[in-house]
Design a protein around this motif. Structure first.
Motif, PDB file in Angstrom:
ATOM      1  N   ARG A 148       0.838  -1.211   0.000  1.00  0.00           N
ATOM      2  CA  ARG A 148       0.000   0.000   0.000  1.00  0.00           C
ATOM      3  C   ARG A 148       0.865   1.250   0.000  1.00  0.00           C
ATOM      4  NH1 ARG A 148      -2.707  -2.043   4.205  1.00  0.00           N
ATOM      5  NH2 ARG A 148      -2.586  -0.129   5.423  1.00  0.00           N
ATOM      6  N   ILE A 149       1.968   1.190   0.757  1.00  0.00           N
ATOM      7  CA  ILE A 149       2.872   2.340   0.781  1.00  0.00           C
ATOM      8  C   ILE A 149       3.472   2.582  -0.604  1.00  0.00           C
ATOM      9  CG2 ILE A 149       5.044   3.224   1.703  1.00  0.00           C
ATOM     10  CD1 ILE A 149       4.466   1.721   4.291  1.00  0.00           C
ATOM     11  N   LEU A 150       3.947   1.528  -1.239  1.00  0.00           N
ATOM     12  CA  LEU A 150       4.538   1.669  -2.578  1.00  0.00           C
ATOM     13  C   LEU A 150       3.532   2.274  -3.553  1.00  0.00           C
ATOM     14  CD1 LEU A 150       6.703  -1.512  -3.249  1.00  0.00           C
ATOM     15  CD2 LEU A 150       7.445   0.865  -3.215  1.00  0.00           C
ATOM     16  N   GLU A 151       2.316   1.753  -3.477  1.00  0.00           N
ATOM     17  CA  GLU A 151       1.251   2.239  -4.353  1.00  0.00           C
ATOM     18  C   GLU A 151       1.018   3.739  -4.171  1.00  0.00           C
ATOM     19  OE1 GLU A 151      -0.592   0.556  -6.515  1.00  0.00           O
ATOM     20  OE2 GLU A 151      -2.106   2.076  -6.942  1.00  0.00           O
ATOM     21  N   ALA A 152       0.799   4.119  -2.933  1.00  0.00           N
ATOM     22  CA  ALA A 152       0.501   5.528  -2.647  1.00  0.00           C
ATOM     23  C   ALA A 152       1.705   6.414  -2.950  1.00  0.00           C
ATOM     24  CB  ALA A 152       0.090   5.682  -1.186  1.00  0.00           C
ATOM     25  N   ALA A 153       2.891   5.913  -2.634  1.00  0.00           N
ATOM     26  CA  ALA A 153       4.103   6.714  -2.846  1.00  0.00           C
ATOM     27  C   ALA A 153       4.308   6.985  -4.334  1.00  0.00           C
ATOM     28  CB  ALA A 153       5.314   6.009  -2.255  1.00  0.00           C
ATOM     29  N   GLY A 154       4.068   5.975  -5.168  1.00  0.00           N
ATOM     30  CA  GLY A 154       4.217   6.175  -6.606  1.00  0.00           C
ATOM     31  C   GLY A 154       3.314   7.285  -7.097  1.00  0.00           C
ATOM     32  N   GLU A 155       2.093   7.262  -6.653  1.00  0.00           N
ATOM     33  CA  GLU A 155       1.124   8.284  -7.035  1.00  0.00           C
ATOM     34  C   GLU A 155       1.594   9.677  -6.608  1.00  0.00           C
ATOM     35  OE1 GLU A 155      -1.744   7.302  -8.531  1.00  0.00           O
ATOM     36  OE2 GLU A 155      -2.704   9.256  -8.705  1.00  0.00           O
ATOM     37  N   ILE A 156       1.945   9.776  -5.349  1.00  0.00           N
ATOM     38  CA  ILE A 156       2.246  11.100  -4.802  1.00  0.00           C
ATOM     39  C   ILE A 156       3.607  11.626  -5.247  1.00  0.00           C
ATOM     40  CG2 ILE A 156       2.640  12.333  -2.635  1.00  0.00           C
ATOM     41  CD1 ILE A 156       0.369  10.788  -1.447  1.00  0.00           C
ATOM     42  N   PHE A 157       4.600  10.755  -5.311  1.00  0.00           N
ATOM     43  CA  PHE A 157       5.890  11.188  -5.859  1.00  0.00           C
ATOM     44  C   PHE A 157       5.700  11.673  -7.299  1.00  0.00           C
ATOM     45  CE2 PHE A 157       8.415   8.489  -2.715  1.00  0.00           C
ATOM     46  CZ  PHE A 157       8.932   9.591  -2.070  1.00  0.00           C
TER      47      PHE A 157
ATOM     48  N   LYS B 127      10.782  16.178  -3.411  1.00  0.00           N
ATOM     49  CA  LYS B 127      10.845  17.118  -2.288  1.00  0.00           C
ATOM     50  C   LYS B 127       9.452  17.524  -1.804  1.00  0.00           C
ATOM     51  CE  LYS B 127      13.335  20.052   0.265  1.00  0.00           C
ATOM     52  NZ  LYS B 127      14.689  19.935   0.798  1.00  0.00           N
ATOM     53  N   ASP B 128       8.557  17.740  -2.754  1.00  0.00           N
ATOM     54  CA  ASP B 128       7.246  18.262  -2.424  1.00  0.00           C
ATOM     55  C   ASP B 128       6.312  17.190  -1.858  1.00  0.00           C
ATOM     56  OD1 ASP B 128       5.560  20.329  -2.126  1.00  0.00           O
ATOM     57  OD2 ASP B 128       5.434  20.855  -4.242  1.00  0.00           O
ATOM     58  N   ALA B 129       6.647  15.950  -2.126  1.00  0.00           N
ATOM     59  CA  ALA B 129       5.846  14.866  -1.558  1.00  0.00           C
ATOM     60  C   ALA B 129       6.259  14.667  -0.103  1.00  0.00           C
ATOM     61  CB  ALA B 129       6.065  13.584  -2.354  1.00  0.00           C
ATOM     62  N   THR B 130       5.297  14.648   0.781  1.00  0.00           N
ATOM     63  CA  THR B 130       5.637  14.489   2.193  1.00  0.00           C
ATOM     64  C   THR B 130       5.305  13.078   2.667  1.00  0.00           C
ATOM     65  OG1 THR B 130       3.497  15.150   3.084  1.00  0.00           O
ATOM     66  CG2 THR B 130       5.041  16.902   2.548  1.00  0.00           C
ATOM     67  N   ILE B 131       6.125  12.632   3.584  1.00  0.00           N
ATOM     68  CA  ILE B 131       5.901  11.331   4.201  1.00  0.00           C
ATOM     69  C   ILE B 131       4.496  11.248   4.769  1.00  0.00           C
ATOM     70  CG2 ILE B 131       6.589   9.941   6.180  1.00  0.00           C
ATOM     71  CD1 ILE B 131       8.511   9.667   4.006  1.00  0.00           C
ATOM     72  N   ARG B 132       4.064  12.327   5.347  1.00  0.00           N
ATOM     73  CA  ARG B 132       2.738  12.320   5.966  1.00  0.00           C
ATOM     74  C   ARG B 132       1.623  12.142   4.926  1.00  0.00           C
ATOM     75  NH1 ARG B 132       5.884  14.969   9.372  1.00  0.00           N
ATOM     76  NH2 ARG B 132       5.491  14.819  11.624  1.00  0.00           N
ATOM     77  N   ALA B 133       1.770  12.814   3.781  1.00  0.00           N
ATOM     78  CA  ALA B 133       0.758  12.668   2.735  1.00  0.00           C
ATOM     79  C   ALA B 133       0.724  11.236   2.222  1.00  0.00           C
ATOM     80  CB  ALA B 133       1.052  13.642   1.593  1.00  0.00           C
ATOM     81  N   ILE B 134       1.881  10.647   2.067  1.00  0.00           N
ATOM     82  CA  ILE B 134       1.953   9.268   1.586  1.00  0.00           C
ATOM     83  C   ILE B 134       1.331   8.322   2.611  1.00  0.00           C
ATOM     84  CG2 ILE B 134       3.518   7.379   1.013  1.00  0.00           C
ATOM     85  CD1 ILE B 134       5.434   9.532  -0.121  1.00  0.00           C
TER      86      ILE B 134
ATOM     87  N   GLN C 130      -0.866   8.958   4.849  1.00  0.00           N
ATOM     88  CA  GLN C 130      -2.315   9.142   4.903  1.00  0.00           C
ATOM     89  C   GLN C 130      -3.002   8.459   3.725  1.00  0.00           C
ATOM     90  OE1 GLN C 130      -3.472  13.215   5.172  1.00  0.00           O
ATOM     91  NE2 GLN C 130      -5.652  12.773   5.462  1.00  0.00           N
ATOM     92  N   ALA C 131      -2.424   8.636   2.529  1.00  0.00           N
ATOM     93  CA  ALA C 131      -3.021   8.026   1.347  1.00  0.00           C
ATOM     94  C   ALA C 131      -2.988   6.503   1.434  1.00  0.00           C
ATOM     95  CB  ALA C 131      -2.290   8.504   0.095  1.00  0.00           C
ATOM     96  N   ALA C 132      -1.948   5.985   2.054  1.00  0.00           N
ATOM     97  CA  ALA C 132      -1.811   4.531   2.163  1.00  0.00           C
ATOM     98  C   ALA C 132      -2.547   3.992   3.390  1.00  0.00           C
ATOM     99  CB  ALA C 132      -0.336   4.154   2.234  1.00  0.00           C
ATOM    100  N   GLU C 133      -3.124   4.894   4.165  1.00  0.00           N
ATOM    101  CA  GLU C 133      -3.766   4.527   5.424  1.00  0.00           C
ATOM    102  C   GLU C 133      -2.814   3.715   6.301  1.00  0.00           C
ATOM    103  OE1 GLU C 133      -8.111   3.759   5.204  1.00  0.00           O
ATOM    104  OE2 GLU C 133      -7.718   3.402   3.073  1.00  0.00           O
TER     105      GLU C 133
END
Lengths: 221, 221
Positions: free
Chosen positions: B11-20, B26-33, B35-38
């Motif tokens: 789930r993290i990989l999935e959400a991170a790909g989207e947000i990165f 730089k603009d993608a935050t760990i917190r946003a990722i 949250q998106a990955a729950e």
DNA sequence: AGGAAAATAAAACATTTGTTTGAAACTGGC
DNA sequence: GCCAGTTTCAAACAAATGTTTTATTTTCCT
């Protein structure tokens, strides 16, 4: 501060263009810009309101300088043959994007434009109307003249994108291109040759599209 | 956490790909990722060491999936005519970069690749050797066969750049392209037509370069 | 020369953000 | 059933960063 040649505001714009181009909006810090410009941090907020205001000013200035110093019609008359006007158009793009005199190639501001295409900032809207759309319209006019017929807006736009795409790809992907092939890296001494190549390639492309438009063939696959 | 279909790490990989892809490193935050990955924030550091480690994993996974699902040889035999192989190559690029099945177009991961070309991360080096260089070599092979002669590495590389540049420009500049022309925006339903156009345009370009190589003309300007 | 406006400077502020910590919950084997 | 190892969680930490504040200096007009 009389030891500096340029006034503060210009020094900030200069340094900001460099650093925004290298690092992008978010990664560029006010402090880095202030240090490069040899200016107090607060001076940036004083002159440009905030970071976004500074960025907008940089963008406007960069486009203005680029299109002024390297106009797409590079001193050519309108009655010259359209192939040569396309050649001038492409050369202007290469030198505007990549030469030291222009947006400064790799380390410089050419990449700032690439970043805007990738993720337009609020300030980009104005630049789009003022510079990019007229620029595109000029290219479309040239393509129509080269073809001798009008294949319709959709094909025209596709041609324009293919031509502009080649040019901008050199500016955008230069870090990777130079890792793969030094001969084709968009360095100062290669610009002439690369522009010439893209011109020829595009002439061939336009001719092929004209052919396919005039005598469409059924697909075999 | 048994209410989720996929395990945490995926789930993290999935959400991170989207947000990165959307925001850049730089603009993608760990917190946003997170949250998106729950997922809890600390889970990211637990599974991927740090933000950079996560990014590297995303990059590797994105390239692997993209080139696996859309191989450049799209099920074509080597003894098919080279023009059709170029067609498959270009189609594969378009669908890999821009289709929902591939790197997901505008909002998705296609732009992550564009960002890497613009400013390669440390993790990009591995991807370059494993995917991009072989990909380029395949294209060069196809071009040689189409030409029937070998114009030398420099011209070959230029051709490859022109072709790849057109494809990637659509992925990179799609926000701007769709502002200027909706017909040419690289949406799902336009991909076929755009790929076909770039193929034709490139065939014309290659032919022109071949001509110019066989019978070079002196410049008149 | 005087004084108001503009410009510059240093320090402090408030937020954001990547990372770490220590405890709690879960898993699988004995 | 229990325990070691793994995974998840909430909270806290430390560093970076855009912005503001307040004081000082410079500029320029009368």
């Amino acid at each position: 501060m009389s030891e500096h040649t340029a006034p503060t505001k210009e020094r900030i714009l200069e340094a900001a263009g460099e650093i925004f181009g290298q690092r992008g909006f978010k990664d560029a810090t006010i402090r880095a810009i202030a240090q490069a410009a040899e200016v107090n941090i607060a001076a940036i907020n004083y002159h440009f309101r905030d970071k976004e205001g500074l960025y907008g000013a940089v963008l406007e200035e960069v486009f203005h300088i680029g299109f002024t110093r390297f106009p797409a019609t590079l001193g050519l008359d309108t009655n010259i043959d359209p192939e040569q006007r396309l050649r001038a158009f492409i050369r202007a793009m290469f030198f505007r994007l990549l030469s030291r005199e222009g947006w400064g190639g790799i380390a410089g501001r050419g990449r700032l434009i690439a970043r805007e295409l990738l993720a337009p900032s609020p300030a980009f809207e104005a630049v789009l109307d003022r510079y990019i759309k007229p620029h595109k319209d000029l290219l479309v006019t040239i393509i129509i003249e080269i073809m001798g017929v009008n294949p319709g807006p959709e094909k025209l736009m596709s041609c324009a994108i293919s031509i502009i795409g080649q040019c901008i790809y050199y500016a955008m992907a230069s870090p990777v291109i130079r890792k793969i092939s030094t001969d084709n890296a968009p360095t100062e001494e290669n610009l002439d040759r690369l522009a010439e190549f893209v011109w020829l390639f595009s002439l061939g492309g336009i001719a092929k599209i004209k052919d396919a438009t005039l005598s469409p063939v059924k697909e075999t696959v």
